[in-house]
Design a protein around this motif. Structure first.
Motif, mmCIF file in Angstrom:
data_model
loop_
_atom_site.group_PDB
_atom_site.id
_atom_site.type_symbol
_atom_site.label_atom_id
_atom_site.label_comp_id
_atom_site.label_asym_id
_atom_site.label_seq_id
_atom_site.Cartn_x
_atom_site.Cartn_y
_atom_site.Cartn_z
ATOM 1 N N GLY A 1 0.002 7.889 -2.670
ATOM 2 C CA GLY A 1 -1.153 6.973 -1.698
ATOM 3 C C GLY A 1 -2.641 6.203 -2.312
ATOM 4 O O GLY A 1 -3.334 6.381 -2.230
ATOM 5 N N LEU A 2 -1.484 5.569 -3.477
ATOM 6 C CA LEU A 2 -2.347 4.824 -4.008
ATOM 7 C C LEU A 2 -2.310 3.059 -3.802
ATOM 8 O O LEU A 2 -2.613 1.856 -3.875
ATOM 9 C CB LEU A 2 -1.979 4.201 -5.388
ATOM 10 N N SER A 3 -0.930 2.706 -2.869
ATOM 11 C CA SER A 3 -0.605 1.192 -2.455
ATOM 12 C C SER A 3 -0.355 2.033 -0.537
ATOM 13 O O SER A 3 0.898 2.791 -1.000
ATOM 14 C CB SER A 3 0.217 1.107 -3.893
ATOM 15 N N VAL A 4 -0.537 0.615 0.051
ATOM 16 C CA VAL A 4 0.078 0.783 0.911
ATOM 17 C C VAL A 4 1.437 0.091 1.532
ATOM 18 O O VAL A 4 1.671 -0.770 1.393
ATOM 19 C CB VAL A 4 -1.388 0.437 2.444
ATOM 20 N N PRO A 5 2.771 1.246 2.141
ATOM 21 C CA PRO A 5 3.394 0.717 2.142
ATOM 22 C C PRO A 5 3.690 -0.483 2.999
ATOM 23 O O PRO A 5 2.997 -0.403 3.815
ATOM 24 C CB PRO A 5 4.999 1.741 2.959
ATOM 25 N N THR A 6 4.865 -1.184 3.328
ATOM 26 C CA THR A 6 4.716 -2.264 4.313
ATOM 27 C C THR A 6 5.499 -2.182 5.562
ATOM 28 O O THR A 6 5.306 -2.268 5.921
ATOM 29 C CB THR A 6 6.055 -3.255 3.713
#
Lengths: 301, 246
Positions: free
Chosen positions: B53-58
């Motif tokens: 949950g630290l980086s938003v997927p493309t």
């Protein structure tokens, strides 16, 4: 001529000994490994030999120069790759290399043959800042920078920690080629497969050297009986093995290894029976081939 | 059917025109030790950061501990533990202070923190150094403490990013005993490592090459599939195919 002679070198920090009377010699063209846990004193030894730290006692020579008196000559003649990445993060790959070449009064062209094989892999990124490189690439750049002035002795403090197996293998292929050019190498590593690629290894613990031998000698003189065993439930297997008397056991790849203490003898059938009695299934047991890793675990226990 | 705790479906992350993680699909089951392997730059850390949950997927979908990685990142963070190669401990706090601090962050009560502190210090043999600053501890001890703190709130999953770099063979094994113990107690372990003997300790493994998962199976089946004796050779055969530079 010896590449390195260390005689009883000692170093303390705030009264706590970090290096205690360490002595060893490194031959020209030799790959000499310093193996030991974090905090054993390896980095202090590197820093003393590269004239960045004064020893409290003892003496040392690198390529016949004294580490205290002749520091200037030594600095010109050695390459050092510290454990912490210490290139200029804001300079590009090419700028870093150019900088180190200039500091040592040479040029990239003059010794390009030494670094060519590694540098071709870096070349596509020569305009990228060093801080933006991935782990494996940083190590390769650091090695290039340590080599660009054609050092006689190369000091590498854990050069491959955190580097993937493929890059590690390539790195060691490089070291073997440097050795063929008669460059002497002192290297520390936590990877036991790398320890076995050194000509000789010194094992260090709490600031003292425990032994200096060839990897082949260590393996040949392991001395203990060594079994390998596996079972269906690995967690239970390791737990149960702890209760086999006069042995030390530990996970080893897909197996567990059981090392029988000196002066004791054991049959595979006894161990098998013990495991069955404790409800383990799928037990396979046999003699294990001794590796350097077993030797070190034995030393550390 | 076994409970699935991580479900990733065509998960993708792009940075500009660079595809760091390229449509990866996999499942991790409860209580499993799942090894997440790949060369430096293969995309492991990026994938892990999305799962935490630290980086938003493309693009793509994923659920971690039952929560959606786009919409429920706060719930994910409460239900996972994370330990990275760069330490998550505060070096200028003591051992006890670190435990109390993280216990508080994860919402444990004072009573729970007191008990946990006692338990942890005994289990790890840190009694003599409990009032020392963490900065003065040997690396191996820091790693064990860091792991124990990452699971102090009994998370469903713990993510370990190269947890054992740079320590001796014995200390690495003591660390893995902690991992086994956690898995045995039902915590799912998601771990990256560059030690191929540690890959053998995992229940199942995935190997990433150039942002894609190129292999996913038990160590035993992978060795059989590639007709080799060790995981080192499996890794070498796969990772050598990498075309993208780091």
């Amino acid at each position: 001529m010896k590449a390195v002679i260390a005689e009883n070198i000692s170093k303390q920090y705030n009264g706590k000994p970090a290096v205690e009377k360490v002595s060893f010699e490194v031959d020209e063209g030799e790959i000499f490994g310093l193996i030991g846990p974090d905090g054993a004193g390896k980095t202090s030894i590197f820093r003393i030999l590269t004239t960045l730290l004064l020893p409290d006692g003892g003496s040392a020579q690198v390529h016949h120069w004294d580490v205290v008196k002749d520091w200037r000559a030594i600095r010109n003649a050695v390459g050092y790759m510290p454990g912490k990445f210490s290139l200029y993060q804001d300079l590009t790959v090419e700028e870093n290399l150019h900088f180190f070449a200039t500091v040592f009064n040479t040029s990239i062209q003059e010794n390009y043959h030494l670094i060519e094989e590694i540098y071709v892999q870096l070349e596509p990124f020569k305009n990228r800042r060093a801080g933006k490189l991935s782990g494996g690439m940083k190590q390769k750049l650091a090695l290039c920078c340590a080599l660009i002035h054609k050092p006689k002795v190369l000091f590498l403090d854990e050069p491959t920690t955190g580097v993937d197996p493929v890059s590690r293998r390539e790195f060691w292929e490089m070291l073997k080629k440097l050795k063929q050019q008669n460059i002497s190498i002192v290297v520390s590593t936590p990877y036991m497969d790398e320890a076995s690629m050194c000509d000789r290894i010194a094992s260090i613990q709490s600031g003292s050297i425990l032994s200096i031998d060839t990897p082949q000698y260590l393996v040949k003189n392991y001395g203990n009986q060594l079994f390998k065993v596996k079972a269906n439930d690995r967690y239970r297997l390791l737990e149960v093995l702890k209760s086999v008397p006069s042995t030390k056991s530990y996970a080893f790849g897909e197996y567990a290894h059981i090392s029988v203490e000196k002066g004791h003898q054991m049959e595979a059938s006894e161990i098998r029976q013990h495991l069955h009695q404790n409800g383990l299934t799928g037990v396979e047991i046999g003699d294990a081939e001794v590796t350097i890793e077993d030797c070190f675990i034995n030393l550390l226990h | 059917m076994e409970e699935v705790v991580i479900q990733a479906d065509k998960l993708t992350k792009k940075f500009g025109d660079f595809t760091a993680v390229d449509a990866i699909t996999f499942q991790v089951r409860k209580g499993e030790i799942f090894g997440f392997l790949g060369a430096n730059g293969a995309g492991k850390t990026t994938a892990m950061r999305m799962l935490c949950g630290l980086s938003v997927p493309t693009s793509g979908e994923a659920k971690v501990a039952g929560f959606d990685i786009y919409k429920e990142t706060e719930s994910i963070k409460k239900n996972i533990g994370y330990m990275s190669q760069k330490f998550s401990l505060y070096e200028d706090l003591t051992v006890v202070e670190n435990i109390r601090f993280f216990g508080g962050i994860y919402g444990l009560t004072n009573e729970q923190i007191k008990n946990k502190t006692q338990q942890l210090i005994e289990r790890l043999g840190l009694t003599s150094v409990q009032k020392q600053l963490v900065v003065d501890l040997p690396l191996g001890w820091k790693q064990k403490l860091s792991f124990s703190i990452a699971i102090i709130h009994q998370p469903k999953i713990v993510f370990l990013d190269e947890p054992t770099g740079g320590v001796d063979p014995l200390t690495r094994r003591q660390f893995w005993e902690l991992i086994y113990e956690a898995a045995h107690n039902g915590i799912t372990v998601f771990v990256t490592t560059h030690y191929m003997d540690e890959a053998e300790y995992c229940d199942r493994l995935s190997i990433m090459v150039d942002g894609r998962i190129k292999a996913l199976d038990t160590p035993k089946n992978l060795k059989a599939e590639f007709e080799v004796e060790s995981m080192d050779e499996v890794f070498y055969k796969l990772a050598r195919q990498a075309t993208r530079a780091e």
